[in-house]
Design a protein around this motif. Sequence first.
Motif, PDB file in Angstrom:
ATOM      1  N   HIS A   1     -14.495  11.135  21.716  1.00  0.00           N
ATOM      2  CA  HIS A   1     -13.771   9.965  21.215  1.00  0.00           C
ATOM      3  C   HIS A   1     -12.781   9.460  22.251  1.00  0.00           C
ATOM      4  O   HIS A   1     -12.314  10.226  23.090  1.00  0.00           O
TER       5      HIS A   1
ATOM      6  N   GLU B   1      -8.910   7.971  22.731  1.00  0.00           N
ATOM      7  CA  GLU B   1      -7.651   8.114  21.994  1.00  0.00           C
ATOM      8  C   GLU B   1      -6.866   6.812  21.945  1.00  0.00           C
ATOM      9  O   GLU B   1      -5.904   6.690  21.202  1.00  0.00           O
ATOM     10  N   MET B   2      -7.280   5.847  22.784  1.00  0.00           N
ATOM     11  CA  MET B   2      -6.524   4.588  22.859  1.00  0.00           C
ATOM     12  C   MET B   2      -7.474   3.410  22.890  1.00  0.00           C
ATOM     13  O   MET B   2      -8.604   3.520  23.351  1.00  0.00           O
ATOM     14  N   GLY B   3      -6.975   2.265  22.432  1.00  0.00           N
ATOM     15  CA  GLY B   3      -7.770   1.043  22.500  1.00  0.00           C
ATOM     16  C   GLY B   3      -7.606   0.365  23.850  1.00  0.00           C
ATOM     17  O   GLY B   3      -6.619   0.594  24.548  1.00  0.00           O
ATOM     18  N   GLY B   4      -8.555  -0.499  24.195  1.00  0.00           N
ATOM     19  CA  GLY B   4      -8.450  -1.252  25.443  1.00  0.00           C
ATOM     20  C   GLY B   4      -9.804  -1.667  25.980  1.00  0.00           C
ATOM     21  O   GLY B   4     -10.775  -1.764  25.227  1.00  0.00           O
TER      22      GLY B   4
ATOM     23  N   ARG C   1      -5.069   3.413  31.015  1.00  0.00           N
ATOM     24  CA  ARG C   1      -4.314   3.989  29.900  1.00  0.00           C
ATOM     25  C   ARG C   1      -4.781   5.401  29.612  1.00  0.00           C
ATOM     26  O   ARG C   1      -4.024   6.230  29.148  1.00  0.00           O
TER      27      ARG C   1
ATOM     28  N   VAL D   1     -12.942  -1.067  23.353  1.00  0.00           N
ATOM     29  CA  VAL D   1     -12.953   0.084  22.427  1.00  0.00           C
ATOM     30  C   VAL D   1     -11.687   0.099  21.598  1.00  0.00           C
ATOM     31  O   VAL D   1     -10.627  -0.319  22.057  1.00  0.00           O
ATOM     32  N   ALA D   2     -11.825   0.606  20.373  1.00  0.00           N
ATOM     33  CA  ALA D   2     -10.658   0.845  19.512  1.00  0.00           C
ATOM     34  C   ALA D   2     -10.348   2.338  19.559  1.00  0.00           C
ATOM     35  O   ALA D   2     -11.222   3.154  19.877  1.00  0.00           O
ATOM     36  N   GLN D   3      -9.128   2.670  19.230  1.00  0.00           N
ATOM     37  CA  GLN D   3      -8.698   4.071  19.156  1.00  0.00           C
ATOM     38  C   GLN D   3      -9.636   4.837  18.223  1.00  0.00           C
ATOM     39  O   GLN D   3      -9.912   4.382  17.118  1.00  0.00           O
ATOM     40  N   GLY D   4     -10.120   5.964  18.688  1.00  0.00           N
ATOM     41  CA  GLY D   4     -10.979   6.793  17.838  1.00  0.00           C
ATOM     42  C   GLY D   4     -12.459   6.489  17.938  1.00  0.00           C
ATOM     43  O   GLY D   4     -13.277   7.232  17.395  1.00  0.00           O
ATOM     44  N   ASP D   5     -12.830   5.415  18.623  1.00  0.00           N
ATOM     45  CA  ASP D   5     -14.261   5.112  18.768  1.00  0.00           C
ATOM     46  C   ASP D   5     -14.973   6.224  19.535  1.00  0.00           C
ATOM     47  O   ASP D   5     -14.360   6.927  20.341  1.00  0.00           O
TER      48      ASP D   5
ATOM     49  N   GLU E   1      -5.330   1.863  16.680  1.00  0.00           N
ATOM     50  CA  GLU E   1      -5.117   0.841  17.687  1.00  0.00           C
ATOM     51  C   GLU E   1      -6.413   0.086  17.969  1.00  0.00           C
ATOM     52  O   GLU E   1      -7.442   0.694  18.287  1.00  0.00           O
TER      53      GLU E   1
ATOM     54  N   PRO F   1      -8.608  -2.845  20.259  1.00  0.00           N
ATOM     55  CA  PRO F   1      -8.650  -2.958  21.721  1.00  0.00           C
ATOM     56  C   PRO F   1      -7.506  -3.791  22.320  1.00  0.00           C
ATOM     57  O   PRO F   1      -6.941  -3.418  23.341  1.00  0.00           O
TER      58      PRO F   1
ATOM     59  N   THR G   1     -14.337   5.387  13.929  1.00  0.00           N
ATOM     60  CA  THR G   1     -13.048   4.848  13.497  1.00  0.00           C
ATOM     61  C   THR G   1     -13.058   4.490  12.011  1.00  0.00           C
ATOM     62  O   THR G   1     -12.147   4.852  11.274  1.00  0.00           O
TER      63      THR G   1
END
Lengths: 311, 311
Positions: free
Chosen positions: A241, A243-246, A276, A296-300, B9, B11, B105
């Motif tokens: 997974h 841990e952060m979105g971006g 990040r 990506v979103a957090q946890g994806d 979070e 993206p 997610t």
Amino acid sequence: MHKEEIYTVKSPYREDMTIWGYRFGKGEPAACILGSVRGNEMQQMYICSQLVRALKELEANGCINANKRIMVIPVINGMGLNVSKRFFGVEDMDINRGFPGKVNGDTTDRIAHGIFEKIKEYTYGIQLTSFYMSGEFVPHVRMMETGYQNTSLANLFGLPYVVVRKPSPLDTKTLNYNWQNEMTAAFSVYTNKNDTIDEESARQAVAAVLRFLTRMGIIRYESHSGYISHVIMEHDLTDVHVEMGGIFKGLVKPGEDVRYGELLAEVIDPYEGFIRETITAPTDGIVFFAHTEPLVAQGDIAYRLIHRLHL
Amino acid sequence: MIEEVFSVELPVGEKLVIKKNRLTGKEPFSKRLAIVTGIHGDEFEGQYICYEVARRIMGGIEYFNGTVDLYPALNPLGLDIADRKIPKLNMDLNRMFPGKKNGTTMERVAAAIIDDISGADMCLDVHASNIFVKEIPQVRVSEEFADKLLPYAKLLNTDMVWTNASATVHESTLTHSMNMLGVPSMVVEMGVGTRIDRGYGSQVVDGIFHLMKEMGMWDGSVGEIQYPAISTDGEVEFIRSRITGVFLPTIEHNHYVTKGDKLGEIVSPLEGRILEEIIAEKSGLVFTLREYPFVREGSLLARILTGIGEE
Ligand SMILES: [Zn+2]
């Protein structure tokens, strides 16, 4: 080759959507192959179209075995394909969550029922399909654990992997599950792309289906032997997974070998461009699935790895 | 007190946040009622319900015992753009329960919702049909839990309680998951997608306070309560379109019809003629009526509750 109407759906202001089947050979219903059930499964449609082309030639050369009938249905949701919608109609229904269908149900139920009635009698059922998560896979054959699944038959496609999935309640509405319920040996074939055409993986999928049909004594075709498949349980895959979105910058591709601690991906800050997060491999393994979208979103899930067994 | 149930979070510069409002009265730990809504982003009836329940409790806090948790937006991204499903993922959140703590997610979102409601004495999941058909206020309980739930369902001041035979997919709904965990949970359904019917809403809010009174959570007055028609699948007549066109109802929603009555017609705007007249084949209450004009073969036009006396 005989082209036949499988089901027709009407629309107030669009032309009829006719689902066409292409029949090869005569006699017992041996194998049925389905392509694009969803409006973004272009690779699957392409593969089926190439199968129709190949089977037409094989039939002309007398290479369909006696008393064996094959059906290919390249496109189900043509209306969706023409307007770039994955699911069907204003109700946005997934036809592949509508099986076995209902003759008196809603439009999607009726489409699924109309198709299923024409294809449930086949001995082998092959569906070229995509996953609900977007991303790329290692080419593989997927089966549901229904108690009727036969992984040794799935090996005969000669694709690198055979994956067995424990069905969730939602899976009970898929074609694969319902085919198996009707005692059809059902296989879902996943290639690495959906909404773009990838020539190499399409050729691999066409070869895999023709290899399977040859090995089951349905056609005569000179095929290479393919891979010796590894059978894996889906729940044994290692999910990695973020841990952060971006912005997601993937550094490895499906099929690649990775080592414990190896850098797999970076998550980039979408405003300031710095890294990040770095994603590293939690185990030695082979990349089975890779997130390929730019965000990506957090946890994806960034990757799913096949844990490598050390010999 | 406004609390965060789950946060993840996204993206680009935003978090997906699920919030609840926890209202506490005397003996806050004695009883807990959870009212959730907004699983489907195209349904808004629950917005009024949450507002009105909070308003009445705060206006009569001296009559209030225990805890009420209000979750007005379980699918905030969907509600923001009136998307029934989870945007981008294109999946129905109410087919993802109980979720998975270490899953994707949205599987984590589902698991967090379950976790937060767990331990409540009662859970009401408020829905507003969809954009296609309008419903009278009703409680839906699955057959499996009917014995346990019917005594509560009758208290809610709805016109009807529908005991649904549970299809396999219902196993993935929030209410099914909560019932499996021992939290009595019911679906309250009313109105039509993207609209609020204040009359229906107030009727159901009266019912919620009636339920709270029976649970020992409310000592204040409760409006006049009606008791619902209790029905099973066998008494519900589905009327579906046999043709493609534009549906024009000729009856009012929530009215009794007699066998042979005309319910509406399906017309062709292009040709300027009636394609089909829809006639009631049974007498009863029209509790579901189509609002969305375009229909195809199989589209739901109306549902009639049969086996009840005429007014
Ligand atoms: Zn709903």
